[in-house]
Design an enzyme around this catalytic site. Sequence first.
Site, PDB file in Angstrom:
ATOM      1  N   ASP A 228       0.840  -1.194   0.000  1.00  0.00           N
ATOM      2  CA  ASP A 228       0.000   0.000   0.000  1.00  0.00           C
ATOM      3  C   ASP A 228       0.876   1.246   0.000  1.00  0.00           C
ATOM      4  O   ASP A 228       1.680   1.455   0.900  1.00  0.00           O
ATOM      5  CB  ASP A 228      -0.883  -0.047   1.244  1.00  0.00           C
ATOM      6  CG  ASP A 228      -1.814   1.133   1.320  1.00  0.00           C
ATOM      7  OD1 ASP A 228      -2.432   1.415   0.292  1.00  0.00           O
ATOM      8  OD2 ASP A 228      -1.887   1.767   2.364  1.00  0.00           O
TER       9      ASP A 228
ATOM     10  N   THR B 129      -3.370   5.312  -3.839  1.00  0.00           N
ATOM     11  CA  THR B 129      -2.317   6.062  -3.151  1.00  0.00           C
ATOM     12  C   THR B 129      -0.990   5.934  -3.877  1.00  0.00           C
ATOM     13  O   THR B 129      -0.177   6.848  -3.833  1.00  0.00           O
ATOM     14  CB  THR B 129      -2.161   5.552  -1.724  1.00  0.00           C
ATOM     15  OG1 THR B 129      -2.072   4.145  -1.765  1.00  0.00           O
ATOM     16  CG2 THR B 129      -3.334   5.947  -0.891  1.00  0.00           C
ATOM     17  N   THR B 130      -0.781   4.793  -4.524  1.00  0.00           N
ATOM     18  CA  THR B 130       0.463   4.642  -5.269  1.00  0.00           C
ATOM     19  C   THR B 130       0.386   5.411  -6.582  1.00  0.00           C
ATOM     20  O   THR B 130       1.306   6.130  -6.940  1.00  0.00           O
ATOM     21  CB  THR B 130       0.733   3.156  -5.564  1.00  0.00           C
ATOM     22  OG1 THR B 130       0.521   2.423  -4.382  1.00  0.00           O
ATOM     23  CG2 THR B 130       2.124   2.952  -6.068  1.00  0.00           C
TER      24      THR B 130
ATOM     25  N   ASP C 177      -8.763  -0.645   1.948  1.00  0.00           N
ATOM     26  CA  ASP C 177      -8.750   0.059   0.667  1.00  0.00           C
ATOM     27  C   ASP C 177     -10.016  -0.260  -0.120  1.00  0.00           C
ATOM     28  O   ASP C 177     -10.701   0.627  -0.618  1.00  0.00           O
ATOM     29  CB  ASP C 177      -7.542  -0.374  -0.181  1.00  0.00           C
ATOM     30  CG  ASP C 177      -6.299   0.391   0.213  1.00  0.00           C
ATOM     31  OD1 ASP C 177      -6.362   1.090   1.238  1.00  0.00           O
ATOM     32  OD2 ASP C 177      -5.284   0.283  -0.489  1.00  0.00           O
TER      33      ASP C 177
END
Lengths: 535, 527
Positions: free
Chosen positions: B61, B94-95, B387
Amino acid sequence: MALAFDEYGRPFIIIKEQEQKTRLRGLDAQKANISAGKAVARILRTSLGPKGMDKILQSADGDVTISNDGATILEQMDVGNQIAKLMVELSRSQDYEIGDGTTGVVVMAGALLEQSEKLLEHGIHPIRIAEGFEMASRIAVENLEHIAHKFEFDATNVEPLVQTCMTTLSSKIVNRCKHSLAEIAVKAVLAVADLERKDVNLDLIKVEGKVGGKLEDTELIYGIVVEKDMSHPQMPKRIENAKIAILTCPFEPPKPKTKHKVDIDTVEKFQTLRQQEQKYFDDMVQKCKDVGSTLVICQWGFDDEANHLLMHRNLPAVRWVGGVELELIAIATGGRIVPRFQELTPEKLGKAGLVREKSFGTTKDRMLYIEQCANSRAVTIFIRGGNKMIIEETKRSLHDALCVARNLIRNNSIVYGGGSAEISCSLAIEAAADGYPGVEQYAIRAFADALDSIPMALAENSGLQPIETLSAVKSQQIKENNPCCGIDCNDVGINDMREQNVFETLIGKQQQILLATQVVKMILKIDDVISPSDY
Amino acid sequence: MAIDKLLKDEATEEKGERARMSSFVGAMAIADVVKTTLGPKGMDKILQSAGRGQSVTVTNDGATILKSLHIDNPAAKVLIDISKVQDDEVGDGTTSVVVLAGELLREAEKLVAVKIHPMTIISGYRMAAECARDALLKKVMDNKEDAEKFKSDLMKIAMTTLSSKILSQDKEHFSKLAVEAVMRLKGSTNLEAIQIIKKAGGSLRDSFLDEGFILDKKIGIGQPKRIENANILIANTAMDTDKVKIYGARVRVDSMSRVAEIEGAEKEKMREKVQKIIAHGINCFVNRQLIYNFPEELFADAGIVAIEHADFDGIERLALVTGGEIASTFDNPESVKLGHCKLIEEIMIGEDKLIHFSGVEMGQACTIILRGASFHVLDEAERSLHDALCVLSQTVVDSRVLLGGGWPEMVMAKEVDELARKTPGKKSHAIEAFSRALQAIPTIIADNAGLDSAELIAQLRAEHHKEGSNAGIDVISGAVGDMEKLGISEAFKVKQAVLLSATEAAEMILRVDEIITCAPRRREDRM
């Protein structure tokens, strides 16, 4: 080092431990000071104008600030030099007084220092230079008044105000949605403005930010937003026609200020004490209920028992609300802050049309909106943005815009931006300079040159040929006798700032020139710097 | 002269090109760190904390990785911040947001090198971002009306999100869990109502969703282990010794017998309290605070289950589930709302005893029990599931859906390219660069999967040249595939947030031409 001798030829010491102190005197001192001041101005020079760049500032604790605002940059900079600190002060006082133009004032001061350095080399006495600058600044201020336009607006026609705020915002990172932000700023200021007294209390505008969403979601709320939630998770999240009791006393048994002890030595006493305690809680809630309040906002906490009693009596409550927020809520809802339960009366309750709790994102973030207040004189600007730094920078930019709007309400004169006002002043000073006999004439001319440096920096930052552009605009101003010609930073193709709608406030500009001149005079008068040397 | 000391000792200043360099390099370095975790074949990272115990986290994550990095570079901090915000706001992507921002800066660096002013690049990027968003808006699908289809959309989104995580082996199982859990929320985004309990042991596949509510607590000794048709009183009150709250009160006695009397009175007080509680007609009592032995015994005598020390979240959730209210005073039993459930029993998961409330009134909350081989697996599984849950709950609110697998990036890139061709002036270089940055994302996905990215992207671009193409990268077969058929979907809200925050962050870093760093505050050694 200075060494003094008494009448018998014995040396004596004037300055304590003078070997350990460094001392600069005369021309050297002035030059050192000037170069320090210039260095500060050089840092800010690239931030000027709509194409100005930002600075990253990393504080001692590693927090990062990204800003374009002169006052913020200088404040966060770890300045060690005393003269540089003066420049920081200069920018700060512009910030307090006007709120905008904090970068311009420092660049102006830097340019003046640069000019005075040349004059010093000619052997002109610093005081004469200072006097010349003073005269020139007076001419400039007069000229500004001369070229200023009054401009009419009222509560219905706010477009001119919006345009001026947009000029301020266009140099910031938020210029993507400068129109909506400018509108928000103007609406906010008009909501709290006292148009008769021509005054605006900016304290009534609360600027709140929350990370997330996008800049376009920024909104103006006619009411108060508090980052709190209801004290009990099961209290209603939405209250219509709320009557708000605003309390600064905790829901706790009283704590007399005098020292006292309640001694319990028998079972009976223990029992009565217990009953007394229960009665306290019951009474407090009952009092709130009796006056007809439907929401309690308390500056302090209350314990579980009180919390449940409130919940039980269907009286929603918010606890731990900060003092400033409490005041704003009181102003907005027209309520009174009540310090004691005994003094609670129905008249002292605040009224709001709608109180609601709103949650954000995936985390447990909640905000309390108090809207449709009885007295809509307190507003909140609620900023959303992609990250913390954007929000902080938006807050600062909005503060500038709010200040500009306020200044316009105080005094509705404007001058045109884009360096046009500076060029016009420079021309006026140059024309007037020849009328002064004496050495001051040189200083006055130098002042005119210094004024040129602001449009020059603007042109430089916008990627134009600075000298070429400036001389073109200057000749155009003389030829057309039009003081509105400025630097075309946005590459629109028009030089007339009236058509580009680039305005600045008259008082802002005047302050800039006066403050910058004052500081430069101060720096010029220093001829001796004594500082403890490094240890 | 004396101006070399403008700033205080140790404060540093970097200007112009050097400042820009340092922020570009910092931001790109961060993007490179998380780059390899992108996509279904992305790799994990081990994070070892510097603190005591050197605890180890294994994760995929982006937000978690970046949160644990200690960074000194200010530009890098901006990127970490956007990833954190992305996590808070939409939970996933998020990445991608960091990688996209990094790519935008990488492209910007090239443009700066050929002497295009950063401000020009910024205005180009802005136009491109606007255009890309419009392109996405045109292509969104909204199945809110059709409940059946909407559910399958949710399923697809959940699978897509989970496929890049540790749960990918059992993604169908977990997607079903997540979708069911989110559907129970009925449109609220309050993920607090979904409880995740981690119990080591068993395999990931043994994880399950429980419709009721599970409290990780034990039932008091000597109390019934099973109650049917329970009436539950949920309380937050002191059940040890009830303190006298009046300030300054204290007990002063002069003989032993008095002490005993007072003690007796205290006990009497507690007994009264318990009696009052029992008078509510309950057979289960859950308290947030401790329950001492004495009241516990009293409860046991009355045949009431007393559960002590449930945490705050547990209490709130329990109140939500059973429909009771959290009480702190017990004087008027008729008006306190009690919670109800059909059955309370003690169950065993692995080796632990838990309390299970089933047949609850309000079906909003639920519990997901995660099982797994080790704590690291469980932690990562929880993050992944979180997530998925975040994305799903946001999708329920904003039901617009896009295809996945690099499809949205290619759609955007196509439109942006189109715009670049139409725009006169230097800005068009920046717009073109934006499109290249967008295409970098499918490239990285392909690279991470060990595929021939250059070949694939070229094919993909050719596919997209046709109107209404659904082509994306099918990582499993290693070729270009139809994303609609493969059922790979992403939430529009996530993509939009990625696009906008990445552009915003890149813009912010680009605008900088000077970095001033204060001297670090001196800390006393606390070792």
